[in-house]
Design an enzyme around this catalytic site. Sequence first.
Site, mmCIF file in Angstrom:
data_model
loop_
_atom_site.group_PDB
_atom_site.id
_atom_site.type_symbol
_atom_site.label_atom_id
_atom_site.label_comp_id
_atom_site.label_asym_id
_atom_site.label_seq_id
_atom_site.Cartn_x
_atom_site.Cartn_y
_atom_site.Cartn_z
ATOM 1 N N TYR A 51 0.815 -1.217 0.000
ATOM 2 C CA TYR A 51 0.000 0.000 0.000
ATOM 3 C C TYR A 51 0.846 1.265 0.000
ATOM 4 O O TYR A 51 0.375 2.314 0.439
ATOM 5 C CB TYR A 51 -0.950 -0.012 1.196
ATOM 6 C CG TYR A 51 -2.153 -0.929 1.005
ATOM 7 C CD1 TYR A 51 -2.939 -0.861 -0.149
ATOM 8 C CD2 TYR A 51 -2.516 -1.846 1.980
ATOM 9 C CE1 TYR A 51 -4.038 -1.690 -0.333
ATOM 10 C CE2 TYR A 51 -3.629 -2.681 1.808
ATOM 11 C CZ TYR A 51 -4.388 -2.593 0.646
ATOM 12 O OH TYR A 51 -5.477 -3.397 0.471
ATOM 13 N N ASN A 123 -13.371 -4.217 2.805
ATOM 14 C CA ASN A 123 -14.038 -4.608 1.569
ATOM 15 C C ASN A 123 -13.635 -5.998 1.068
ATOM 16 O O ASN A 123 -13.732 -6.309 -0.108
ATOM 17 C CB ASN A 123 -13.852 -3.534 0.494
ATOM 18 C CG ASN A 123 -12.391 -3.159 0.311
ATOM 19 O OD1 ASN A 123 -11.511 -3.875 0.769
ATOM 20 N ND2 ASN A 123 -12.135 -2.053 -0.373
ATOM 21 N N HIS A 126 -8.799 -7.694 -2.210
ATOM 22 C CA HIS A 126 -7.993 -6.773 -3.004
ATOM 23 C C HIS A 126 -7.932 -7.318 -4.425
ATOM 24 O O HIS A 126 -7.846 -8.531 -4.612
ATOM 25 C CB HIS A 126 -6.569 -6.673 -2.447
ATOM 26 C CG HIS A 126 -5.627 -6.006 -3.402
ATOM 27 N ND1 HIS A 126 -5.530 -4.631 -3.487
ATOM 28 C CD2 HIS A 126 -4.811 -6.507 -4.362
ATOM 29 C CE1 HIS A 126 -4.663 -4.324 -4.448
ATOM 30 N NE2 HIS A 126 -4.217 -5.445 -4.992
ATOM 31 N N GLU A 137 2.569 -5.901 -7.843
ATOM 32 C CA GLU A 137 1.968 -6.662 -6.740
ATOM 33 C C GLU A 137 2.275 -8.162 -6.852
ATOM 34 O O GLU A 137 2.582 -8.808 -5.852
ATOM 35 C CB GLU A 137 0.452 -6.431 -6.730
ATOM 36 C CG GLU A 137 0.095 -4.994 -6.342
ATOM 37 C CD GLU A 137 -1.374 -4.646 -6.558
ATOM 38 O OE1 GLU A 137 -2.140 -5.537 -7.010
ATOM 39 O OE2 GLU A 137 -1.759 -3.498 -6.276
#
Length: 168
Positions: A51, A123, A126, A137
């Site tokens: 992040y 949520n 990802h 990533e």
Amino acid sequence: MAIEQTLILIKPDGLIKSLTGNILSRLSEAKLIIAGAKVVRVTRELAEKHYEHLKGKPFFDELITYIMGDIHNTRRVVAFVYQGEDAIKKIRDVVGDTNPELANPVSIRGAYGRITTNGVFENVVHASSSLEDAEKEIKLWFNPDEVIEDLYPTKEVVLSQVHTRVWA
Ligand code: UDP
Ligand code: MG
């Protein structure tokens, strides 16, 4: 359309809510193949690298605590690489908007996400949002030998004096 790969994480809230099966069923609607899968213990270093583009945001510290599993008392996420035509957009469509209240109710985040009182969007998953993010990533979460395809160029290195664990 080009073959792409994308990183998906089932976040700690998705795991403690026992949503892994539901999430995988929903992701299978995208008709992609799984090229890598593993359970990962999330260190602060990994969380902050993942992040790093959000450093400085008011929710950053809480977000790091969240993805490390400290809020849900489970220091793990399940990580997947999905691959196929237009994979990034197809997965983002199934996953839904970042804000679970704005997300389409039939999307994963719309169905299962929530906003906590301290403002973090829990949520559930990802998913990479661009080709560049996906490459960054996937390289962060997976080693080349942990994915079944040669996704990106690799090089061979000779390691000496590397300490590793084997089964006793
Ligand atoms: N997030 C949040 N509040 C915000 C924006 C983001 O809590 O206002 C959290 C949320 O968990 C999100 C993550 O930070 O999934 C990463 O944010 P990003 O903008 O990259 O959204 P994503 O790509 O996950 O949809
Ligand atoms: Mg993002």
